[in-house]
Design an enzyme around this catalytic site. Structure first.
Site, mmCIF file in Angstrom:
data_model
loop_
_atom_site.group_PDB
_atom_site.id
_atom_site.type_symbol
_atom_site.label_atom_id
_atom_site.label_comp_id
_atom_site.label_asym_id
_atom_site.label_seq_id
_atom_site.Cartn_x
_atom_site.Cartn_y
_atom_site.Cartn_z
ATOM 1 N N GLU A 1 -39.461 -19.825 53.171
ATOM 2 C CA GLU A 1 -39.895 -18.649 52.418
ATOM 3 C C GLU A 1 -41.419 -18.750 52.305
ATOM 4 O OE1 GLU A 1 -38.385 -18.284 48.414
ATOM 5 O OE2 GLU A 1 -39.502 -16.417 48.103
ATOM 6 N N ARG B 1 -31.501 -32.826 50.422
ATOM 7 C CA ARG B 1 -32.916 -32.619 50.225
ATOM 8 C C ARG B 1 -33.605 -33.993 50.185
ATOM 9 N NH1 ARG B 1 -36.032 -28.384 48.012
ATOM 10 N NH2 ARG B 1 -34.499 -26.824 48.495
ATOM 11 N N LYS C 1 -42.141 -25.993 46.308
ATOM 12 C CA LYS C 1 -43.298 -25.096 46.403
ATOM 13 C C LYS C 1 -43.669 -24.532 45.042
ATOM 14 C CE LYS C 1 -41.689 -23.167 50.572
ATOM 15 N NZ LYS C 1 -40.701 -22.172 50.167
HETATM 16 P P1 ATP Z 1 -39.045 -25.151 47.720
HETATM 17 O O1 ATP Z 1 -38.232 -25.380 46.494
HETATM 18 O O2 ATP Z 1 -40.056 -26.189 47.969
HETATM 19 O O3 ATP Z 1 -39.589 -23.761 47.819
HETATM 20 P P2 ATP Z 1 -37.047 -24.267 49.425
HETATM 21 O O4 ATP Z 1 -35.793 -24.903 49.883
HETATM 22 O O5 ATP Z 1 -36.955 -23.110 48.508
HETATM 23 O O6 ATP Z 1 -37.991 -25.355 48.866
HETATM 24 P P3 ATP Z 1 -37.662 -22.958 51.824
HETATM 25 O O7 ATP Z 1 -38.964 -22.407 52.230
HETATM 26 O O8 ATP Z 1 -36.564 -22.040 51.523
HETATM 27 O O9 ATP Z 1 -37.958 -23.885 50.624
HETATM 28 O O10 ATP Z 1 -37.182 -24.076 52.846
HETATM 29 C C1 ATP Z 1 -37.110 -23.935 54.241
HETATM 30 C C2 ATP Z 1 -36.126 -24.956 54.770
HETATM 31 O O11 ATP Z 1 -36.556 -26.261 54.442
HETATM 32 C C3 ATP Z 1 -34.766 -24.749 54.138
HETATM 33 O O12 ATP Z 1 -33.782 -24.894 55.147
HETATM 34 C C4 ATP Z 1 -34.683 -25.849 53.127
HETATM 35 O O13 ATP Z 1 -33.358 -26.204 52.885
HETATM 36 C C5 ATP Z 1 -35.525 -26.961 53.771
HETATM 37 N N1 ATP Z 1 -36.091 -27.831 52.746
HETATM 38 C C6 ATP Z 1 -36.847 -27.465 51.684
HETATM 39 N N2 ATP Z 1 -37.160 -28.525 50.921
HETATM 40 C C7 ATP Z 1 -36.598 -29.601 51.513
HETATM 41 C C8 ATP Z 1 -36.548 -31.006 51.209
HETATM 42 N N3 ATP Z 1 -37.151 -31.499 50.127
HETATM 43 N N4 ATP Z 1 -35.876 -31.809 52.042
HETATM 44 C C9 ATP Z 1 -35.269 -31.323 53.136
HETATM 45 N N5 ATP Z 1 -35.271 -30.027 53.489
HETATM 46 C C10 ATP Z 1 -35.922 -29.165 52.688
HETATM 47 MG MG MG Z 2 -37.059 -21.353 47.961
#
Ligand code: ATP
Ligand code: MG
Length: 561
Positions: A35, A262, A272
């Site tokens: 995102e 994660r 983020k």
């Molecule tokens: P954040 O909470 O940091 O915004 P998110 O999962 O909302 O994390 P996205 O931009 O949706 O962030 O993530 C893109 C991809 O990266 C998704 O498939 C997500 O599952 C994966 N991802 C995000 N954070 C992690 C993590 N800490 N470890 C492994 N994969 C991750």
């Molecule tokens: Mg997110």
């Protein structure tokens, strides 16, 4: 471990099994779906390495898909930063896609659902709907709007799209099952009204699809075979499949969602949203502050893409969430930099040494090897003169036998240079040593081939010639948080654990060969660690970041356990 002997992680195994069960490699397609609401962090690196790694392994395309369904949080500058970071990590996507490219298709499919009696417009308050949701142990109650006619739903949904309703007043819901044991199946929201301009579709839309309705359908449109996400989406899989059932056509590839854990890194936060808080409150100097666990921050700090990929590879993919110690990440950057960067000399905390038997006004250039690890890095010339700086901590008037540095009456070797002996020292009014007087052995020059040059003395010090040294701003970093897991405390906010001493700025003195060093160039300052030129650096005003010290704290942790 070689590529072939390395056992498959459970995600790779899922793909391998599918290839046994009728999928061909041509059917395989993966995606990385960030995102654009912030910069990528080290947790994302695991997901990137997993998805792009599978692509490389099976020669299958990997899409970079921006999951951009929330205009309130998403921005073009984040899209740009994410692309830059994925490329820098060394991966190539097949096509760049946006969930927002599919807004029309998603809308059309929503209309199909309404026509099939599988979606309805609800105009109750969100509190009312929340009450009707029930609890995990009690079934929910059906909305009084659940049985609106198809015609009425179509008209209301169109009015939602046309901007006739206020934000929060109407939603489109899937008509699934208010008694399902999976709360997400209790008539989930598919669309909400949001009068916000989108960074790509501007004001074309004022209804925006929810994650669950968007993600699987986007995978389907792109014909992604395997959609890997993190564990918090495990319960969403049932809904992912239900939504796919509504649009799936038999001859197409049917995307499959599977979940992995994660990755969390110690002494930091990998979210983020939380990282955005650090930026907004000026706790750090932007998303690429070298203390941030973002890919951009790590790059600025001096990390290499290889070291991050190796780290991700080592920790692998897991089924359960766990915390990875940041020293493992540091181990990997140290290991890589050791192989590739030149050694230079820089003194961080200077103490002046005068070599009393070295002629005043004389100077000479000593030849120094750039790296014992890589002959191809060649040699350079380092100036030597009567006055040099050494590290304050490298001198003591008197010390026990274990102190192999400079002490009165004893000898040490100057790296790439001569053997010197401390004869006396001068102190200030407070008793601090401010200068050391030494003599040198003129025949002991390193590499000169004389018997004296081969003479072994315990202890070799780095140094710089006072006259030739270049002052440089040096930024030393410590953990951003004092707690190992700052965002897991029930009673305390993660912001309470910020380390007030995570940045120390000092002036050091570096050898003149560094005068022309360019931003992102990396070096080992002998005995002091790995350093990288910061983009703030300018000709005549060098700025270095310490990437990591030389000491391997990871090995110590391993020994203990
Ligand atoms: P954040 O909470 O940091 O915004 P998110 O999962 O909302 O994390 P996205 O931009 O949706 O962030 O993530 C893109 C991809 O990266 C998704 O498939 C997500 O599952 C994966 N991802 C995000 N954070 C992690 C993590 N800490 N470890 C492994 N994969 C991750
Ligand atoms: Mg997110």
């Amino acid at each position: 471990m070689s590529e072939t002997s390395k056992s498959l992680n459970f995600i790779e195994q899922i793909v391998a099994e599918d290839l046994q069960k009728g999928y061909t490699e041509k059917d395989l397609r993966f995606r990385f779906p960030p995102e654009p609401n912030g910069y990528l962090h080290i947790g994302h690196a695991s997901s990137i390495c997993l998805n792009f790694g599978l692509g490389l392994k099976h020669n299958a395309p990997v899409n970079l898909r921006f999951d951009d369904t929330n205009p309130a949080k998403e921005e073009q500058r984040f899209v740009d930063a994410i692309k830059r970071d994925v490329e820098w990590l060394g991966f190539k996507w097949d096509t760049e896609r946006y969930a927002s490219d599919y807004f029309q298709q998603l809308y059309d499919w929503a209309v199909v659902l309404i026509k099939k009696g599988k979606a309805y417009v609800d105009d109750q308050s969100s509190e009312e709907m929340a009450k009707q949701k029930g609890t995990p142990t009690e079934p929910g109650t059906e909305s009084p709007n659940r049985n609106r006619s198809v015609e009425e739903n179509l008209a209301l949904f169109e009015a939602m799209k046309n901007g006739e309703f206020e934000e929060g007043s109407h939603v489109l819901r899937a008509k699934i099952d208010m008694t399902s044991s999976n709360m997400l199946m209790r008539d989930p929201i598919m669309y909400r009204v949001l009068h916000k301009a989108h960074h790509r579709t501007d004001t074309n839309w004022c209804i925006y699809p929810m994650y669950d309705w968007t993600h699987g359908e986007s995978d389907y449109i792109e014909q992604v075979s395997h959609s890997f996400c993190t564990l918090e989406f495990a319960m969403h899989r049932e809904l992912y499949d239900w939504f796919l059932d509504q649009v799936y056509e038999a001859d197409k590839v049917r995307p499959k969602q599977r979940e992995f854990a994660r990755r969390n890194l110690s002494h930091t936060v990998v979210s983020k949203r939380k990282l955005a808080q650090l930026v907004e409150q000026n706790i750090v100097n932007g998303w690429d502050d070298p203390r941030m666990p973002t890919i951009s921050g790590l790059r600025r700090r001096g990390y290499t893409p290889e070291s991050i990929r190796n780290f991700a590879d080592t920790i692998g993919i897991a089924k359960r969430d766990n915390l990875i110690d940041v020293s493992l990440l540091e181990f990997h950057v140290r290991e890589h930099l050791n192989k590739i960067v030149p050694r230079v000399m820089g003194v961080l905390d200077p103490l002046k040494v005068v070599i009393t038997n070295y002629p005043e006004g004389q100077e000479e250039w000593l030849t120094a090897e750039n790296s014992p690890e890589d002959e191809a890095l060649g040699t350079r010339e380092v100036p030597f003169s009567r006055e040099i700086y050494i590290e304050k901590a490298d001198f003591k008037e008197a010390a026990n036998k274990k102190f192999f540095r400079l002490k009165l009456g004893h000898e040490v070797r100057l790296k790439n240079g001569y053997i010197i002996k401390a004869e006396s020292c001068t102190k200030d009014a407070d008793g601090n040593v401010v200068e050391v007087q030494c003599t040198y052995d003129p025949k002991s020059k390193s590499g000169s081939g004389t018997e004296e040059s081969l003479r072994k003395v315990k202890g070799t010090l780095h140094w710089v010639s006072v006259k030739h040294a270049i002052p440089a701003e040096i930024r030393l970093y410590d953990r951003l948080f004092t707690d190992e897991s700052p965002d897991t405390h029930k009673d305390k906010d993660f912001m309470e654990f910020i380390n007030p001493n995570s940045l120390e700025v000092i002036t050091g003195y570096v050898e003149p060969s560094l005068a022309t060093a360019k931003p992102q160039e990396r070096f080992q300052f002998q005995r002091m660690g790995y350093f990288c030129v910061d983009p703030d650096s300018q000709p005549g005003k060098l700025v270095f970041n310490r990437t990591v010290g030389l000491r391997d704290s990871w090995a110590k942790i391993q020994e203990k356990s």
